[in-house]
Design a protein around this motif. Sequence first.
Motif, PDB file in Angstrom:
ATOM      1  N   ASN A  56      60.423  32.950 -33.511  1.00 53.93           N
ATOM      2  CA  ASN A  56      60.239  34.309 -33.011  1.00 53.93           C
ATOM      3  C   ASN A  56      59.193  35.072 -33.824  1.00 53.93           C
ATOM      4  OD1 ASN A  56      62.132  34.270 -35.194  1.00 53.93           O
ATOM      5  ND2 ASN A  56      62.773  36.328 -34.686  1.00 53.93           N
ATOM      6  N   HIS A  59      55.020  35.535 -32.456  1.00 55.37           N
ATOM      7  CA  HIS A  59      55.509  36.268 -31.297  1.00 55.37           C
ATOM      8  C   HIS A  59      54.731  35.982 -30.019  1.00 55.37           C
ATOM      9  CE1 HIS A  59      57.902  39.478 -29.630  1.00 55.37           C
ATOM     10  NE2 HIS A  59      56.854  40.203 -29.293  1.00 55.37           N
ATOM     11  N   THR A 250      64.122  41.738 -33.175  1.00 54.53           N
ATOM     12  CA  THR A 250      64.198  41.949 -31.723  1.00 54.53           C
ATOM     13  C   THR A 250      63.111  42.829 -31.129  1.00 54.53           C
ATOM     14  OG1 THR A 250      65.718  43.789 -32.150  1.00 54.53           O
ATOM     15  CG2 THR A 250      66.704  41.640 -31.697  1.00 54.53           C
ATOM     16  N   ARG A 254      60.530  41.606 -27.002  1.00 53.94           N
ATOM     17  CA  ARG A 254      61.285  40.357 -26.812  1.00 53.94           C
ATOM     18  C   ARG A 254      62.347  40.485 -25.732  1.00 53.94           C
ATOM     19  NH1 ARG A 254      61.846  35.488 -28.437  1.00 53.94           N
ATOM     20  NH2 ARG A 254      60.075  35.779 -29.850  1.00 53.94           N
ATOM     21  N   PRO A 279      57.942  39.587 -36.028  1.00 56.44           N
ATOM     22  CA  PRO A 279      56.914  39.277 -35.024  1.00 56.44           C
ATOM     23  C   PRO A 279      55.677  40.152 -35.114  1.00 56.44           C
ATOM     24  CG  PRO A 279      58.657  40.569 -34.026  1.00 56.44           C
ATOM     25  CD  PRO A 279      59.099  40.276 -35.430  1.00 56.44           C
ATOM     26  N   ARG A 333      55.755  40.972 -22.128  1.00 55.61           N
ATOM     27  CA  ARG A 333      57.066  41.573 -21.858  1.00 55.61           C
ATOM     28  C   ARG A 333      57.567  41.118 -20.492  1.00 55.61           C
ATOM     29  NH1 ARG A 333      57.198  47.844 -22.112  1.00 55.61           N
ATOM     30  NH2 ARG A 333      58.994  47.436 -20.769  1.00 55.61           N
ATOM     31  N   ALA A 336      58.705  37.567 -20.808  1.00 57.12           N
ATOM     32  CA  ALA A 336      60.012  37.468 -21.473  1.00 57.12           C
ATOM     33  C   ALA A 336      61.135  37.802 -20.504  1.00 57.12           C
ATOM     34  CB  ALA A 336      60.055  38.400 -22.678  1.00 57.12           C
ATOM     35  N   LEU A 365      63.898  36.983 -23.973  1.00 55.07           N
ATOM     36  CA  LEU A 365      63.835  35.720 -24.720  1.00 55.07           C
ATOM     37  C   LEU A 365      64.624  35.828 -26.027  1.00 55.07           C
ATOM     38  CD1 LEU A 365      60.194  34.577 -23.959  1.00 55.07           C
ATOM     39  CD2 LEU A 365      62.326  33.463 -23.239  1.00 55.07           C
ATOM     40  N   PHE A 366      65.839  36.332 -25.890  1.00 51.02           N
ATOM     41  CA  PHE A 366      66.825  36.405 -26.966  1.00 51.02           C
ATOM     42  C   PHE A 366      68.132  35.945 -26.335  1.00 51.02           C
ATOM     43  CE2 PHE A 366      70.159  38.556 -29.365  1.00 51.02           C
ATOM     44  CZ  PHE A 366      69.744  38.507 -30.685  1.00 51.02           C
ATOM     45  N   LYS A 413      64.951  31.866 -29.449  1.00 41.14           N
ATOM     46  CA  LYS A 413      64.048  32.989 -29.709  1.00 41.14           C
ATOM     47  C   LYS A 413      62.630  32.427 -29.832  1.00 41.14           C
ATOM     48  CE  LYS A 413      66.576  34.492 -33.161  1.00 41.14           C
ATOM     49  NZ  LYS A 413      67.129  35.280 -34.292  1.00 41.14           N
ATOM     50  N   MET A 416      56.711  34.231 -27.225  1.00 43.69           N
ATOM     51  CA  MET A 416      56.819  34.947 -25.947  1.00 43.69           C
ATOM     52  C   MET A 416      56.009  34.319 -24.816  1.00 43.69           C
ATOM     53  SD  MET A 416      58.578  38.040 -26.298  1.00 43.69           S
ATOM     54  CE  MET A 416      57.654  39.449 -25.683  1.00 43.69           C
TER      55      MET A 416
END
Length: 442
Positions: A56, A59, A250, A254, A279, A333, A336, A365-366, A413, A416
């Motif tokens: 992660n 990023h 986070t 993400r 990130p 974004r 993700a 993506l968490f 994680k 992205m």
Amino acid sequence: MALEKLSKEETLKMRKRFIGQSCRLFYSDDPIKIVKARGQYLYDENGQRYLDCISNVHHVGHCHPSITAAAAAQMDLLNTNSRFLHDNIVLYADRLAATLPERLGVFYFVNSGSEANDLALRLAQQYTQHDDVIVLDHAYHGHLSSLIDISPYKFRKLAGQKEWVHVAPLPDTYRGIYREDHPNPGQAYAGTVKDLIEEVHRKGRKISAFFAESLPSVGGQIILPQGYSTKVAEYVRSAGGVFVADEVQTGFGRVGSHFWAFQLQGEGFCPDIVTMGKPMGNGHPLACVATTVEIAGAFTANGVEYFNTFGGNPVSCAIGLALLDVIENEDLRGNAKRVGAHLKDLLTKIQTQHQMIGEVRGVGLFVGLELVTDREHKTPATETAARVVRRLKEEDKICVSTDGPWENIVKFKPPMCFSMEDAELVVQCIDRILTDMEASDS
């Protein structure tokens, strides 16, 4: 001059000799020696490619050309400390401010999430003139001594809990004290913080801050129930404290739907301090604290200058600006949100075929895959999770890791730029491995 190339065995031997043994490697029984990376892929010394679901920190993808170009160009022109007047730090602060609520408009640049959280603790204590801190159970906020003290994940293995630290229940609706069948788990878990504040006051102590990851990661990829942070902030502020949102893991889109994970709690919620890191520099050491004019003013009023040699240097800020551009230009974004939803949907589908999948949870993506030995008692399947991780690496060249208090949650994680096809491959391989393990155990 090119660096000397070592065999994997030589590298391991030298690492064992020179590097502290508490600095552990991934896959310590048989580490992967990574010599190159691009996007969501890692390459070992033999050219073998691995799909990276762990990093992660990287990023927008490993070695993104826009990031490396910005870093090289600024490094070729100037790099100095932030006590010299320079454009990059203010341009970067302006861009960050545009992503945050208006009241979070003052920035302190540092080099790591640990530095950011340590500074946030100082800001809170200076502003409130109180000492005590409330944290969530199983929390981890960094490796400095001040942060070990507010990280139950660490202090329970070391010197224990300090009298100024108070631990609230983790708002885990899967295996916590209030679960998914509760009519309002957010309010119920917030009530435990209210009770803790009252207990602290009975001891004659006062709260400086409530400190929490916006999505607890080490705690097990936990998604906070709706309404939780808003009510906690209300109770903490009524007690004279501030709300610190740790976005080190986070932040920066993400979660997909929002730029910051704390925004999942609703438009009306705004922390008093936000910390960010990992990130932020795509692998370059860059971190930050964002706060209000009032809190920053109290910190200035103590008469002691705050100076960070490398924090906010021109190269770091050039990299930070480039990362924001890539997130926007490549719609990461949006990626993700789409890929994360697809990954979660695919994992939920195979849950119906595998009793050992207790819960699939996450946003963007968490994502966490909680493995249990039986669904009724939710007994953590720690060894099963470790076997899944090991087999994904050995058989499928996919890198994942585990988290949670019992290390039974397979976590995702990834960078992205992770794709729909990557998500499908990972779930297909997990499905195959679980099917094989169930057949072997029957």
